[in-house]
Design an enzyme around this catalytic site. Sequence first.
Site, short mmCIF file in Angstrom:
data_model
loop_
_atom_site.label_atom_id
_atom_site.label_comp_id
_atom_site.label_asym_id
_atom_site.label_seq_id
_atom_site.Cartn_x
_atom_site.Cartn_y
_atom_site.Cartn_z
N GLY A 45 25.27 20.97 8.43
CA GLY A 45 25.75 21.61 7.41
C GLY A 45 24.90 21.30 6.20
O GLY A 45 24.25 20.46 6.26
N GLN A 50 22.82 20.29 -2.57
CA GLN A 50 21.94 19.29 -1.67
C GLN A 50 20.00 20.04 -1.76
O GLN A 50 19.43 19.31 -1.59
CB GLN A 50 21.96 19.22 -0.31
CG GLN A 50 23.47 18.52 0.05
CD GLN A 50 23.69 18.24 1.42
OE1 GLN A 50 24.27 19.36 1.99
NE2 GLN A 50 23.30 17.27 2.09
N CYS A 106 24.88 12.40 6.44
CA CYS A 106 24.59 13.31 5.26
C CYS A 106 22.98 13.53 5.20
O CYS A 106 22.37 12.45 5.17
CB CYS A 106 25.11 12.94 4.11
SG CYS A 106 24.93 14.10 2.57
N LEU A 107 22.53 14.71 5.25
CA LEU A 107 21.18 14.71 5.09
C LEU A 107 20.62 14.27 3.73
O LEU A 107 19.32 13.98 3.43
CB LEU A 107 20.82 16.44 5.03
CG LEU A 107 20.76 17.09 6.35
CD1 LEU A 107 20.40 18.73 6.48
CD2 LEU A 107 20.31 16.40 7.61
N HIS A 148 33.21 18.10 4.87
CA HIS A 148 32.10 17.19 4.36
C HIS A 148 31.35 18.05 3.18
O HIS A 148 31.14 17.68 2.17
CB HIS A 148 31.33 16.90 5.33
CG HIS A 148 30.17 16.26 5.14
ND1 HIS A 148 29.88 14.52 5.16
CD2 HIS A 148 28.93 16.49 4.40
CE1 HIS A 148 28.76 14.20 4.68
NE2 HIS A 148 28.22 15.59 4.32
N GLU A 149 31.12 19.33 3.73
CA GLU A 149 30.25 20.25 2.85
C GLU A 149 30.97 20.68 1.54
O GLU A 149 30.50 20.71 0.43
CB GLU A 149 29.93 21.50 3.58
CG GLU A 149 29.15 21.26 4.82
CD GLU A 149 27.78 20.31 4.57
OE1 GLU A 149 27.17 20.39 3.30
OE2 GLU A 149 27.59 19.53 5.66
N HIS A 152 30.79 18.31 -1.10
CA HIS A 152 29.58 18.53 -1.77
C HIS A 152 29.53 19.36 -3.01
O HIS A 152 29.11 18.97 -4.34
CB HIS A 152 28.40 18.73 -0.92
CG HIS A 152 27.77 17.95 -0.17
ND1 HIS A 152 27.07 16.81 -0.68
CD2 HIS A 152 27.52 17.74 1.11
CE1 HIS A 152 26.63 16.19 0.34
NE2 HIS A 152 26.72 16.55 1.48
NI NI Z 1 26.23 16.09 3.32
#
Ligand code: NI
Length: 197
Positions: A45, A50, A106-107, A148-149, A152
Amino acid sequence: MILPVVAYGDPVLKKEAEEITKDYPDLQKLIADMFETMYEAAGVGLAAPQIGKSIRLFVVDGSPFAEEEDEEEDPRAVGIEDFKQVFINPIIEEEFGEEWCFKEGCLSIPKVREEVYRKEKVRITYYDENWNFKDEIFDGYAARIIQHEYDHIEGVLFTDHLSAIKKKLISKKLQNISKGEVSVDYRMKFPAAKKGR
Ligand code: NI
């Protein structure tokens, strides 16, 4: 085009993102770039903050979970191989079911994985990439990725869900990430990196 992923510590990750309108410039190109960036970084995701844009948009592709998890043994992975979607202006209307624990990553926070408790189902309304309105229920890993997304675009990171003790234990790691002192094999933008890095 692959975009740099914003690292932990950048204020854009703490901001509540804004809704967009149909005439948002180059939206289809942005969506394509976000998928490309997510695949390059092997994520499931990616939310617009991000990549430095504070707008209510995220993309998902849960298919890696189908390879990782055995569907016969794990009902949470059922259907995840087809969970590739774009969420525009989403609203989580409801979260329900039992809370369950999963080690999230998480990226924007490379090399950190911690257990987070979330409810197993979500009802979400959103627009897809063709501006079709949707009202759907997801569960299992799909719900987990959405939660999770969605966090963000609300300015929340998975680390915000951790206990005070856990937060303290990883605080040095997080500081190092924001300074760029972490090795990653995808492009990132570090908020506290020294010039010339
Ligand atoms: Ni993340």
